[in-house]
Design an enzyme around this catalytic site. Structure first.
Site, PDB file in Angstrom:
ATOM      1  N   GLU A   1      26.143  49.266  16.884  1.00  0.00           N
ATOM      2  CA  GLU A   1      27.724  49.821  16.649  1.00  0.00           C
ATOM      3  C   GLU A   1      28.386  48.486  17.728  1.00  0.00           C
ATOM      4  O   GLU A   1      28.076  47.330  17.171  1.00  0.00           O
ATOM      5  CB  GLU A   1      26.973  50.208  18.676  1.00  0.00           C
ATOM      6  CG  GLU A   1      25.973  50.324  19.973  1.00  0.00           C
ATOM      7  CD  GLU A   1      26.828  48.371  20.013  1.00  0.00           C
ATOM      8  OE1 GLU A   1      27.334  48.356  20.086  1.00  0.00           O
ATOM      9  OE2 GLU A   1      25.452  47.775  20.241  1.00  0.00           O
TER      10      GLU A   1
ATOM     11  N   GLU B   1      25.000  45.544  18.117  1.00  0.00           N
ATOM     12  CA  GLU B   1      25.451  45.773  16.473  1.00  0.00           C
ATOM     13  C   GLU B   1      23.689  45.841  15.832  1.00  0.00           C
ATOM     14  O   GLU B   1      23.775  46.422  14.445  1.00  0.00           O
ATOM     15  CB  GLU B   1      25.631  44.528  15.688  1.00  0.00           C
ATOM     16  CG  GLU B   1      27.030  43.633  16.416  1.00  0.00           C
ATOM     17  CD  GLU B   1      27.378  42.348  15.703  1.00  0.00           C
ATOM     18  OE1 GLU B   1      27.119  41.921  15.004  1.00  0.00           O
ATOM     19  OE2 GLU B   1      28.520  42.019  15.881  1.00  0.00           O
TER      20      GLU B   1
END
Length: 357
Positions: A176, A323
């Protein structure tokens, strides 16, 4: 129940117990004392059960990054401005982010999905435009998203899993990007676990003491504001996601539910990903059976999520980037477990007498 969410409640698939037993049997035949490879043995056995084959493999790994902005960011809950969300998506597409480097090193395919950012995201072949809105609403003042927006985000997650399956993915990683998303993930977890904000609030992107106090106060305000809307336990996970989550968190939750329903093993990253995994496990009982937890996040509240999920982190490296970076870092470990399981000689093959002979 809103019919747009009916698909979420389909049962998680059962793991393959025959493949699990076959993997356990093989581990007992390999040239080593039983249990001497520790969790590497457990990983191979778990992956065998999830992939439905006695000798699992992880050649095809898919990383999907869901990106979105959060209305709560305007209240100063991050050390970085909201423009960074769009800038980092571009950086990922250009290959300069940590997850970009990690994906290259492990040979994983990567997809970036823009669910809505305040600043414009440039067009790029790796970026899928699936904009729901420029950001969620400020969760301390109103529900973060409408039922329609939530349905869109969940569906985008499920669609991303479908594309991963079509590409032959043997392992799914969701990452994300979204300034303000540790606040949303913390509020969401507090609501689901019944914990005070003080027990979960962490520095996120690097907040100072004043920033942490502000973040905690805003989460407490949000929890009080939405408490009545989360009172029905059967609706609580979906309502908590709508009132306190983010587009990218909802998309990850949708992808995780779809993974469990469609027999795709998933490797969960850190704090934000674990919040989405917790939602998925509450919506779809049995979903956690399809999860491996990559690492212990340095965010203070992660341990509560880990305990609630009943999972055990593979790594503890003090990471808190997000991430999907911690998950990508754990992939070589999973591959080593598979290779040891498949390539070690058995006692019979090596002509070595097993214990007791």
């Amino acid at each position: 129940m809103d019919p747009r969410f009916d698909w979420l409640h389909a049962s998680a698939a059962a793991v393959d117990l025959e493949a699990r037993e076959a993997a356990i049997s093989r581990q007992g035949e390999l040239t080593k004392p039983p249990g001497s490879l520790g969790r590497l043995e457990d990983i191979a056995i778990q992956l065998a059960a999830l992939q439905g084959r006695a000798q699992p493999a992880l050649e095809q790994v898919r990383i999907v990054i869901f990106a979105a902005d959060h209305g709560i960011a305007s209240a100063g809950v991050s050390a970085f401005p909201q423009a960074v969300t769009a800038q980092m998506i571009a950086n990922m597409a250009a290959g300069g982010a940590a997850i970009s480097v990690l994906a290259r090193q492990i040979g994983a395919s990567i997809e970036l999905i823009d669910l809505g950012t305040v600043a414009p995201v440039p067009a790029h072949p790796l970026i899928r435009q699936a904009v729901i809105a420029a950001s969620t609403a400020n969760l301390a003042e109103a529900p973060a998203m409408s039922a329609e927006q939530l349905a869109q985000a969940l569906a985008e997650g499920a669609a991303a899993l479908e594309r991963a399956r079509a590409a032959g993915a043997e392992l799914f990683i969701a990452g994300e990007m979204g300034i303000g998303n540790t606040t949303a993930a913390t509020a969401l977890t507090c609501a689901l676990l019944g914990l005070p904000a003080s027990s979960l609030v962490g520095p996120g992107t690097g907040l100072d003491r004043g920033g942490l106090a502000r973040k905690q106060a805003l989460i407490e305000q949000a929890l009080a504001l939405h408490r009545d809307s989360l009172a029905d336990p059967t609706e609580a996970p979906i309502q908590a996601l709508a009132h306190l989550g983010g587009f990218e968190i909802a998309a990850m939750a949708g992808a995780y539910v779809a993974c469990a329903q469609q027999r795709v093993p998933m490797l969960i990253d850190g704090f934000i990903s674990s919040a989405a995994a917790l939602v998925a496990s509450r919506i779809c009982p049995g979903a956690a059976d399809w999860m491996l937890l990559a690492h212990a996040s340095a965010e203070p509240g992660h341990q509560a999520m880990v305990q609630a999920l009943g999972l055990r982190p593979l790594l503890d490296l003090g990471m808190r980037l997000g991430e999907g970076s911690g998950a990508a870092a754990a992939v070589p470990l999973l591959r080593l477990a598979c290779d040891l399981h498949a390539q070690m000689a058995t006692f019979a093959e090596a002509g070595v007498a097993p214990k007791g002979d």
